[in-house]
Design a protein around this motif. Structure first.
Motif, PDB file in Angstrom:
ATOM      1  N   ARG A  20       3.539   4.860  -8.709  1.00 30.10           N
ATOM      2  CA  ARG A  20       2.626   5.165  -9.816  1.00 30.10           C
ATOM      3  C   ARG A  20       1.771   3.955 -10.169  1.00 30.10           C
ATOM      4  NH1 ARG A  20       4.467   6.862 -15.873  1.00 30.10           N
ATOM      5  NH2 ARG A  20       4.072   4.684 -16.337  1.00 30.10           N
ATOM      6  N   THR A  21       2.390   2.809 -10.273  1.00 29.49           N
ATOM      7  CA  THR A  21       1.665   1.592 -10.629  1.00 29.49           C
ATOM      8  C   THR A  21       0.660   1.221  -9.552  1.00 29.49           C
ATOM      9  OG1 THR A  21       3.562   0.801 -11.902  1.00 29.49           O
ATOM     10  CG2 THR A  21       1.935  -0.846 -11.238  1.00 29.49           C
ATOM     11  N   ALA A  22       1.038   1.368  -8.291  1.00 31.19           N
ATOM     12  CA  ALA A  22       0.137   1.052  -7.187  1.00 31.19           C
ATOM     13  C   ALA A  22      -1.086   1.957  -7.195  1.00 31.19           C
ATOM     14  CB  ALA A  22       0.878   1.189  -5.856  1.00 31.19           C
ATOM     15  N   ALA A  23      -0.863   3.256  -7.393  1.00 30.62           N
ATOM     16  CA  ALA A  23      -1.975   4.203  -7.377  1.00 30.62           C
ATOM     17  C   ALA A  23      -2.921   3.959  -8.555  1.00 30.62           C
ATOM     18  CB  ALA A  23      -1.442   5.635  -7.406  1.00 30.62           C
ATOM     19  N   LEU A  24      -2.367   3.699  -9.746  1.00 31.39           N
ATOM     20  CA  LEU A  24      -3.215   3.450 -10.909  1.00 31.39           C
ATOM     21  C   LEU A  24      -4.010   2.157 -10.751  1.00 31.39           C
ATOM     22  CD1 LEU A  24      -0.845   4.541 -13.820  1.00 31.39           C
ATOM     23  CD2 LEU A  24      -2.990   5.626 -13.137  1.00 31.39           C
ATOM     24  N   ALA A  63       3.320   4.059   1.473  1.00 29.66           N
ATOM     25  CA  ALA A  63       4.576   4.248   2.185  1.00 29.66           C
ATOM     26  C   ALA A  63       5.734   4.182   1.201  1.00 29.66           C
ATOM     27  CB  ALA A  63       4.743   3.176   3.253  1.00 29.66           C
ATOM     28  N   SER A  64       6.661   5.102   1.333  1.00 34.74           N
ATOM     29  CA  SER A  64       7.841   5.094   0.479  1.00 34.74           C
ATOM     30  C   SER A  64       9.001   5.714   1.231  1.00 34.74           C
ATOM     31  CB  SER A  64       7.583   5.877  -0.811  1.00 34.74           C
ATOM     32  OG  SER A  64       8.729   5.889  -1.630  1.00 34.74           O
ATOM     33  N   GLY A  65      10.083   4.965   1.299  1.00 35.87           N
ATOM     34  CA  GLY A  65      11.278   5.473   1.944  1.00 35.87           C
ATOM     35  C   GLY A  65      12.056   6.423   1.054  1.00 35.87           C
ATOM     36  N   GLU A  66      11.669   6.518  -0.209  1.00 35.59           N
ATOM     37  CA  GLU A  66      12.317   7.408  -1.166  1.00 35.59           C
ATOM     38  C   GLU A  66      11.306   8.447  -1.663  1.00 35.59           C
ATOM     39  OE1 GLU A  66      14.537   5.139  -4.196  1.00 35.59           O
ATOM     40  OE2 GLU A  66      13.885   3.366  -3.097  1.00 35.59           O
ATOM     41  N   ASP A  67      11.817   9.498  -2.280  1.00 36.16           N
ATOM     42  CA  ASP A  67      10.939  10.519  -2.842  1.00 36.16           C
ATOM     43  C   ASP A  67      10.317   9.980  -4.130  1.00 36.16           C
ATOM     44  OD1 ASP A  67       9.578  12.727  -3.650  1.00 36.16           O
ATOM     45  OD2 ASP A  67      11.354  13.932  -4.139  1.00 36.16           O
ATOM     46  N   ALA A  68       9.040   9.685  -4.076  1.00 36.73           N
ATOM     47  CA  ALA A  68       8.325   9.149  -5.243  1.00 36.73           C
ATOM     48  C   ALA A  68       7.202  10.081  -5.651  1.00 36.73           C
ATOM     49  CB  ALA A  68       7.787   7.763  -4.926  1.00 36.73           C
ATOM     50  N   SER A  69       7.352  11.365  -5.352  1.00 40.39           N
ATOM     51  CA  SER A  69       6.278  12.325  -5.630  1.00 40.39           C
ATOM     52  C   SER A  69       5.994  12.450  -7.120  1.00 40.39           C
ATOM     53  CB  SER A  69       6.629  13.699  -5.044  1.00 40.39           C
ATOM     54  OG  SER A  69       7.875  14.155  -5.534  1.00 40.39           O
ATOM     55  N   ILE A  70       7.025  12.296  -7.965  1.00 42.98           N
ATOM     56  CA  ILE A  70       6.803  12.369  -9.412  1.00 42.98           C
ATOM     57  C   ILE A  70       5.879  11.243  -9.844  1.00 42.98           C
ATOM     58  CG2 ILE A  70       7.897  12.129 -11.671  1.00 42.98           C
ATOM     59  CD1 ILE A  70      10.348  13.529 -10.554  1.00 42.98           C
ATOM     60  N   GLY A  71       6.119  10.057  -9.307  1.00 41.12           N
ATOM     61  CA  GLY A  71       5.269   8.920  -9.636  1.00 41.12           C
ATOM     62  C   GLY A  71       3.838   9.136  -9.209  1.00 41.12           C
ATOM     63  N   PRO A  93     -15.529  -1.530   5.797  1.00 41.36           N
ATOM     64  CA  PRO A  93     -16.204  -0.283   6.209  1.00 41.36           C
ATOM     65  C   PRO A  93     -15.208   0.751   6.711  1.00 41.36           C
ATOM     66  CG  PRO A  93     -16.412  -1.911   7.942  1.00 41.36           C
ATOM     67  CD  PRO A  93     -15.685  -2.604   6.815  1.00 41.36           C
ATOM     68  N   ILE A  94     -14.326   1.202   5.834  1.00 43.02           N
ATOM     69  CA  ILE A  94     -13.270   2.147   6.198  1.00 43.02           C
ATOM     70  C   ILE A  94     -13.222   3.271   5.181  1.00 43.02           C
ATOM     71  CG2 ILE A  94     -11.878   0.401   7.367  1.00 43.02           C
ATOM     72  CD1 ILE A  94     -10.119   0.272   4.859  1.00 43.02           C
ATOM     73  N   ASP A  95     -12.689   4.423   5.579  1.00 37.04           N
ATOM     74  CA  ASP A  95     -12.582   5.552   4.652  1.00 37.04           C
ATOM     75  C   ASP A  95     -11.150   5.803   4.186  1.00 37.04           C
ATOM     76  OD1 ASP A  95     -11.457   6.573   6.953  1.00 37.04           O
ATOM     77  OD2 ASP A  95     -12.962   8.131   7.259  1.00 37.04           O
ATOM     78  N   SER A  96     -10.180   5.125   4.822  1.00 34.47           N
ATOM     79  CA  SER A  96      -8.787   5.336   4.425  1.00 34.47           C
ATOM     80  C   SER A  96      -7.942   4.136   4.823  1.00 34.47           C
ATOM     81  CB  SER A  96      -8.226   6.610   5.081  1.00 34.47           C
ATOM     82  OG  SER A  96      -8.240   6.482   6.490  1.00 34.47           O
ATOM     83  N   ALA A  97      -6.753   4.070   4.241  1.00 33.99           N
ATOM     84  CA  ALA A  97      -5.825   2.982   4.535  1.00 33.99           C
ATOM     85  C   ALA A  97      -4.412   3.444   4.214  1.00 33.99           C
ATOM     86  CB  ALA A  97      -6.177   1.740   3.725  1.00 33.99           C
ATOM     87  N   VAL A  98      -3.447   2.736   4.788  1.00 30.42           N
ATOM     88  CA  VAL A  98      -2.035   2.989   4.504  1.00 30.42           C
ATOM     89  C   VAL A  98      -1.421   1.693   4.006  1.00 30.42           C
ATOM     90  CG1 VAL A  98       0.193   3.718   5.412  1.00 30.42           C
ATOM     91  CG2 VAL A  98      -1.908   4.762   6.287  1.00 30.42           C
ATOM     92  N   SER A  99      -0.852   1.737   2.799  1.00 28.17           N
ATOM     93  CA  SER A  99      -0.289   0.539   2.181  1.00 28.17           C
ATOM     94  C   SER A  99       1.229   0.573   2.195  1.00 28.17           C
ATOM     95  CB  SER A  99      -0.782   0.404   0.741  1.00 28.17           C
ATOM     96  OG  SER A  99      -0.149  -0.684   0.097  1.00 28.17           O
ATOM     97  N   TYR A 100       1.801  -0.553   2.619  1.00 27.48           N
ATOM     98  CA  TYR A 100       3.256  -0.721   2.614  1.00 27.48           C
ATOM     99  C   TYR A 100       3.703  -1.647   1.483  1.00 27.48           C
ATOM    100  CZ  TYR A 100       3.346   1.868   6.925  1.00 27.48           C
ATOM    101  OH  TYR A 100       3.218   2.874   7.850  1.00 27.48           O
ATOM    102  N   LEU A 101       2.771  -1.986   0.605  1.00 25.57           N
ATOM    103  CA  LEU A 101       3.124  -2.839  -0.523  1.00 25.57           C
ATOM    104  C   LEU A 101       4.031  -2.123  -1.514  1.00 25.57           C
ATOM    105  CD1 LEU A 101      -0.333  -4.520  -1.251  1.00 25.57           C
ATOM    106  CD2 LEU A 101       1.579  -5.452   0.067  1.00 25.57           C
ATOM    107  N   THR A 102       4.052  -0.795  -1.455  1.00 21.38           N
ATOM    108  CA  THR A 102       4.915  -0.030  -2.361  1.00 21.38           C
ATOM    109  C   THR A 102       6.389  -0.149  -1.977  1.00 21.38           C
ATOM    110  OG1 THR A 102       4.205   1.864  -1.020  1.00 21.38           O
ATOM    111  CG2 THR A 102       3.288   1.671  -3.232  1.00 21.38           C
ATOM    112  N   GLU A 103       6.661  -0.722  -0.817  1.00 12.14           N
ATOM    113  CA  GLU A 103       8.053  -0.937  -0.417  1.00 12.14           C
ATOM    114  C   GLU A 103       8.583  -2.277  -0.913  1.00 12.14           C
ATOM    115  OE1 GLU A 103       8.257   1.815   3.602  1.00 12.14           O
ATOM    116  OE2 GLU A 103       8.125  -0.361   3.837  1.00 12.14           O
TER     117      GLU A 103
END
Length: 497
Positions: free
Chosen positions: A129-133, A163-171, A106-116
């Motif tokens: 990109r893969t995580a979002a898709l 979460a991303s320690g690098e610029d992944a905005s293109i992804g 029952p939540i409306d948002s989350a923050v994932s660190y699996l992208t690290e």
């Protein structure tokens, strides 16, 4: 509700969110983010591992509610499996399972660190990109108005920050565009055939073109198709009250170079025609326009990404029905190319509409390459199952490009031979070619049939009969091969080839 994505860099132990997502490998190995959360939460994750509640098995999920020492209200711990064998496919799996678990809360948002989590041979752009898709795919819900969702008083997941320690905005930008294309394809394919008929597909393409610069749409009706000589395509649609349409979308994002071209099989419902299919499972034949949905979705993704390429998308949209005017086994058809076709089975209709569409595409646009996608043969499902699309082409370089794109996008294909040895199975005593080649190598002989209409073209065929939808009463369209085709276009835009 469409899931929204963003990037962030806050520390996992201090981020203010309804849920923070971290990963744990088997044998109790914590990721960096999980270790920080564990320390701040006074060893809460380690305690769960020691008690056996958290196994670390790939795709497993456990929720810790209101752990002490954290700003986050919950911690979702996702199993990553064995660390030494971690790869891209498993990375995709953990994000699918994480998103499904988040959607149940029952939540409306989350923050994932699996992208690290490090993935061999892949950078932060690919990981995001893969995580979002994966998250978008896992949280997709069929939204047609005749099955409205039950209203809930509980919050629903609407936003995920990665979460991303690098610029992944293109992804992330690519993911948003490709996700929109995948959703377009899935929504179109999931609609019932009394709604999604040839005219409906034409209307949706026209609406998309009207809303986007550099995009134009032309729709040819059955009268125009007859004047032009689409004898093979029109024969398939003769038994239906829903008249055929040829939908032609153009995107001019490049300079003056010739376009790339996609052609998609758009059989909006396939009864088999006079060669009637068995009744059980026939309702799934609304998905027989999965190739059309896929190429349209890839077209949407390319436009949304504003790729610097020129692209044409051609969809022959036809309904195959039995009727007093239906075409028959034994009929001889004259295709747009002039090649004559003996009909041995009216349920081998996809190739009959594609051959005319491929001829039209080649003659009209002289494209740099043509790729068709079609739910073409049950034989391909037998050969490759539900995991890989069948790829056929006589061009090794094009095969390599598409296979690489599929591997990168985790929308994989497997190459099947397209040798001339198989052409003998299509010989006819009454026409230039028969529309089926017998029970042996059915997927390949279907590709060989199409090859006769693409001589001189740089062409590839994707048989997506096994990958376009999930079987069963509640099976949904998958949106494949949108990701594969979108990645191929990204690669072409980058290489200029």
């Amino acid at each position: 509700m469409t899931l929204q994505f963003s990037l962030g860099s806050a520390a996992p132990e201090t981020v203010d969110t309804p849920c923070v997502v971290v990963g744990v490998y088997e044998n109790g190995v914590l990721t960096s983010a999980a270790a920080r959360v564990n320390t701040a939460a006074q060893g809460a994750i380690k305690q769960q591992i020691e008690s056996g509640d958290i196994s670390g098995k790939a795709g497993s999920t456990n929720v810790l509610f209101a752990p002490p020492g954290l700003t986050a209200k919950r911690v979702l711990v996702v199993g990553l499996g064995v660390q030494k064998s971690f790869d891209g496919a498993r990375y995709q799996k953990i994000h699918l399972e994480a998103a499904r678990a988040l959607a149940r809360l029952p939540i409306d948002s989350a923050v994932s660190y699996l992208t690290e989590v490090e993935v061999p041979q892949h950078d932060a752009t690919w990981r995001v990109r893969t995580a979002a898709l994966a998250a978008d795919h896992a949280t997709y819900r069929y939204t047609a108005t005749f099955k409205p969702r039950e209203k809930s008083s509980q919050p629903e997941l609407g936003t995920v920050q990665f979460a991303s320690g690098e610029d992944a905005s293109i992804g992330l930008d690519q993911a948003k565009a490709i996700a929109e294309g995948v959703r377009f394809a899935r929504e179109l394919a999931n609609l019932p055939p009394n709604i999604c008929n040839p005219a409906y597909i034409a209307d949706q393409a026209t609406l998309f073109a009207e809303r986007h610069e550099k995009v134009s749409c032309q729709v040819l009706d059955h009268v125009e198709l007859e004047k032009l000589g689409f004898g093979s395509l029109l024969a398939v649609g003769r038994g239906s009250a829903n008249k055929p349409k040829l939908v032609v979308l153009e995107y001019k994002g490049g300079n003056e170079e010739k376009p790339y071209a996609f052609v998609g099989k758009g059989i909006t419902f396939d009864t088999g025609g006079i060669s009637l299919k068995p009744g059980p499972g026939m309702e799934e034949m609304k998905f027989d326009m999965g190739g059309a949905a896929g190429v349209l979705g890839a077209f949407v993704a390319a436009v949304k990404m504003q790729l610097p390429v020129n692209l044409v998308c051609v969809v022959p949209a036809v309904e195959n029905m039995p009727d007093g005017d239906s075409y028959r086994p034994g009929d001889v058809l004259t295709s747009l190319s002039g090649i004559t076709i003996e009909v041995l089975n009216t349920d081998a209709e996809g190739r009959l509409i594609l051959c005319d569409a491929l001829t039209y595409t080649a003659q009209t646009f002289q494209p740099r390459a043509i790729i068709d996608a079609a739910t073409l043969t049950g034989a391909c499902v037998i050969a490759l199952g539900k995991h890989a699309s069948g790829l056929m082409t006589k061009h090794d370089d094009l095969a390599d490009e598409l296979l690489a794109a599929g591997e990168h996008a985790l929308d994989r294909a497997w190459r099947l031979p397209l040798w001339d040895d198989y052409q003998v199975q299509l010989e006819s005593g009454f026409a230039d070619v028969a529309n089926i080649g017998g029970k042996n190598a059915g997927a390949i002989t279907a590709g060989c049939f199409l090859a006769r209409f693409t001589e001189g073209q740089r062409w590839a065929h994707l048989d997506i009969a096994g990958t376009a939808w999930d079987e069963g009463r509640k099976g949904l369209a998958t949106g494949r091969p949108v990701s594969l085709l979108a990645q191929w276009l990204i690669d072409r835009a980058g290489s200029g080839s």
